[in-house]
Design a protein around this motif. Structure first.
Motif, PDB file in Angstrom:
ATOM      1  N   GLU A 148    -112.369  53.096  40.361  1.00  0.00           N
ATOM      2  CA  GLU A 148    -112.611  53.979  39.232  1.00  0.00           C
ATOM      3  C   GLU A 148    -111.501  53.822  38.201  1.00  0.00           C
ATOM      4  O   GLU A 148    -110.339  53.617  38.545  1.00  0.00           O
ATOM      5  CB  GLU A 148    -112.685  55.436  39.693  1.00  0.00           C
ATOM      6  CG  GLU A 148    -113.762  55.706  40.721  1.00  0.00           C
ATOM      7  CD  GLU A 148    -113.793  57.159  41.121  1.00  0.00           C
ATOM      8  OE1 GLU A 148    -113.388  58.009  40.293  1.00  0.00           O
ATOM      9  OE2 GLU A 148    -114.207  57.462  42.246  1.00  0.00           O
ATOM     10  N   HIS A 149    -111.870  53.938  36.932  1.00  0.00           N
ATOM     11  CA  HIS A 149    -110.882  53.873  35.862  1.00  0.00           C
ATOM     12  C   HIS A 149    -110.180  55.224  35.750  1.00  0.00           C
ATOM     13  O   HIS A 149    -110.794  56.285  35.910  1.00  0.00           O
ATOM     14  CB  HIS A 149    -111.553  53.505  34.539  1.00  0.00           C
ATOM     15  CG  HIS A 149    -112.154  52.136  34.537  1.00  0.00           C
ATOM     16  ND1 HIS A 149    -111.429  51.005  34.214  1.00  0.00           N
ATOM     17  CD2 HIS A 149    -113.408  51.706  34.837  1.00  0.00           C
ATOM     18  CE1 HIS A 149    -112.217  49.943  34.300  1.00  0.00           C
ATOM     19  NE2 HIS A 149    -113.418  50.340  34.674  1.00  0.00           N
ATOM     20  N   GLU A 150    -108.886  55.168  35.463  1.00  0.00           N
ATOM     21  CA  GLU A 150    -108.126  56.401  35.359  1.00  0.00           C
ATOM     22  C   GLU A 150    -108.546  57.230  34.153  1.00  0.00           C
ATOM     23  O   GLU A 150    -108.527  58.459  34.198  1.00  0.00           O
ATOM     24  CB  GLU A 150    -106.632  56.077  35.279  1.00  0.00           C
ATOM     25  CG  GLU A 150    -106.088  55.398  36.524  1.00  0.00           C
ATOM     26  CD  GLU A 150    -104.609  55.115  36.426  1.00  0.00           C
ATOM     27  OE1 GLU A 150    -104.014  55.423  35.353  1.00  0.00           O
ATOM     28  OE2 GLU A 150    -104.035  54.592  37.404  1.00  0.00           O
ATOM     29  N   THR A 151    -108.907  56.594  33.059  1.00  0.00           N
ATOM     30  CA  THR A 151    -109.329  57.306  31.855  1.00  0.00           C
ATOM     31  C   THR A 151    -110.807  57.060  31.603  1.00  0.00           C
ATOM     32  O   THR A 151    -111.326  55.967  31.888  1.00  0.00           O
ATOM     33  CB  THR A 151    -108.520  56.824  30.628  1.00  0.00           C
ATOM     34  OG1 THR A 151    -108.686  55.408  30.478  1.00  0.00           O
ATOM     35  CG2 THR A 151    -107.039  57.138  30.821  1.00  0.00           C
ATOM     36  N   PRO A 204    -117.362  58.787  32.336  1.00  0.00           N
ATOM     37  CA  PRO A 204    -116.843  57.917  33.405  1.00  0.00           C
ATOM     38  C   PRO A 204    -117.780  56.742  33.628  1.00  0.00           C
ATOM     39  O   PRO A 204    -119.007  56.907  33.678  1.00  0.00           O
ATOM     40  CB  PRO A 204    -116.791  58.845  34.626  1.00  0.00           C
ATOM     41  CG  PRO A 204    -117.855  59.871  34.359  1.00  0.00           C
ATOM     42  CD  PRO A 204    -117.891  60.054  32.874  1.00  0.00           C
TER      43      PRO A 204
END
Length: 455
Positions: free
Chosen positions: A193-196, A216
């Motif tokens: 998953e991307h942090e932002t 997301p």
């Protein structure tokens, strides 16, 4: 009348004596043998076969290009129940990928429908062997490579990892049937998953409406996912009639769509023949592409956003949109395999806006113009499994030889000079080792002293 009365009497006698009879079905056995784990053969089963997986749940961490795969290990248990034991001719196990094409190249063809790929075969017995009564364990393990597809059951294709074990008793010494075990492994993939959240900006000409969206990229089947939406440019000043035009949001619909693509291969029997050399014939396709889409979640809302039309230059609509999978939706996570099977997802947002106008001096006197527009946006979304507390197997493995740090320094000759001080401090913790060290130091000193006297 007499005959009818006699018939009624005979029927009454039958009903009277009905509870004295027991109905039995020869093919149904209601007793311990049918409910026991011995199965169809009751207590005459010479041996049973079971397994236990010792590895964690099978999860590929990362995409197919970068994943290091997953380790699978376990034990096969062959429980021999005969007092004299059992002699086995062979005992082996296989792990296959079973692909079922639900829209095959040729309908009603078993070979076009089912494809098998053998990943590994374990041979536990190299030659016939007699096993005594008791439980015998046979370990097995395999590294599933990260590019392999995950387990799935879609509208076009299903993929299953089938584990089959088979123990064959020797034919000349026993007439017992073959002992089999069939299990299915559940293989999943977890993408990072991307942090932002991802930021996307959309413009809808010929209007001045601009949508700014944060969402997301990776979502999960369980739980809600939040999309932040802001609409700007909803008001326009018309200087000549001195009026203001507004675009007001009336309805919003979101929908999660799953698209599956695959290539149904042809079996050896139905594979088209290659064209002859020197001819203008095009080579026939050895597989047919299949595509299917379905909705796995949707909802329509008519309120829940915050509107601001106080000024022409600063008019906006803001909302936090929660989207999720339907409760009973059948879904598959994003996947892409080398044979052409691919599953993707996208989030579709559809908004209905209506145009209104009002005099600049009296903004509350709103009049409908009867003009409306539909604003559509599509966002690529990745549906994946939760990683939980698991990590990739190569991050859990012990370090290799090159990664091992230097060992502690060895004892030097000066250690013997401070041996007594070390012994006084650490002896309560490890008296056996240090007493030996002191004893060796003392013996070394005495031998050196003796050597000096000899010289």
């Amino acid at each position: 009348m007499v005959e009818r009365a006699g018939s009624y009497a005979s029927e009454a006698e039958k009903q009277k004596d009905h509870h004295h009879h027991r109905i039995s079905f020869p093919s149904i056995h209601i007793g311990r043998s049918s409910s026991s784990k011995d199965g169809l053969f009751g207590t005459n089963v010479p041996a049973t076969l079971d397994w236990k997986l010792e590895s964690p749940p099978i999860v590929f961490y990362g995409d197919a290009e970068n994943s290091s795969g997953a380790l699978v290990s376990g034990q096969l248990y062959l429980d021999v129940r005969k007092e004299e034991g059992i002699e086995l001719e062979s005992f082996d196990a296989t792990l296959n990928i079973h692909v079922v094409q639900k829209r095959p190249y040729v309908a009603h063809c078993n070979d076009c429908t089912n494809q098998y790929t053998e990943l590994k075969k374990w041979i536990f017995l190299e030659r016939p062997l007699v096993l005594a009564k008791g439980k015998h364990s046979f370990p097995f393990s395999i590294l599933l490579e990260g590019h392999l597809p995950t387990s799935m059951d879609g509208t076009l294709v299903s993929i299953a990892y089938e584990f089959k074990a088979e123990a064959v008793p020797k034919s000349d010494s026993s007439s017992h049937p073959v002992i089999r075990l069939e299990k299915t492994l559940d293989v999943k993939r977890s993408l990072p998953e991307h942090e932002t959240p991802h930021h996307s900006v959309r413009v809808f000409p010929p209007t001045n409406i601009k949508a700014s969206v944060h969402y997301p990229q990776a979502i999960h089947a369980i739980g809600n996912n939040t999309l932040s939406l802001r609409l700007d440019g909803l008001a326009k000043h018309n200087p000549k009639p001195n009026t203001v035009e507004y675009w007001k949001l009336k309805k919003l619909t979101w929908r999660l769509e799953e698209t599956a693509k695959t290539i149904a291969p042809a079996c050896a029997k139905h594979t088209p023949k290659e064209p002859k050399e020197g001819t203008a014939e095009q080579p026939a396709k050895k597989g047919l592409p299949r595509t299917d889409s379905r909705v796995i979640g949707e909802k329509t809302v008519f309120s829940g956003w915050k509107s601001n039309y106080n000024s022409v230059t600063d008019s906006a609509v803001e909302l936090e949109l929660d989207y999720f999978l339907s409760k009973h939706a059948k879904y598959n996570c994003n996947t892409k395999s080398r044979d052409g099977t691919e599953v993707t997802h996208q989030l579709m947002v559809e908004m209905v806006v209506s145009q209104e106008w009002a005099p600049l001096s009296k903004p509350t006197m709103v009049t409908q113009t009867g003009v409306g527009r539909i604003l559509r946006m599509h966002f690529q979304t990745v549906l994946t499994e939760r990683a939980g507390l698991g990590i990739s197997w190569d991050n859990e493995a012990p370090p290799v030889y090159q990664d091992v740090p230097p060992s502690p320094p060895s004892y030097s000759a000066e250690t013997r000079l401070v041996g007594d001080a070390i012994d006084d401090v650490i002896e309560p913790l490890d008296s056996v080792v240090l007493s030996g060290l002191t004893r060796r130091s003392t013996e070394g000193e005495s031998s050196s002293a003796a050597g000096g006297d000899g010289r």
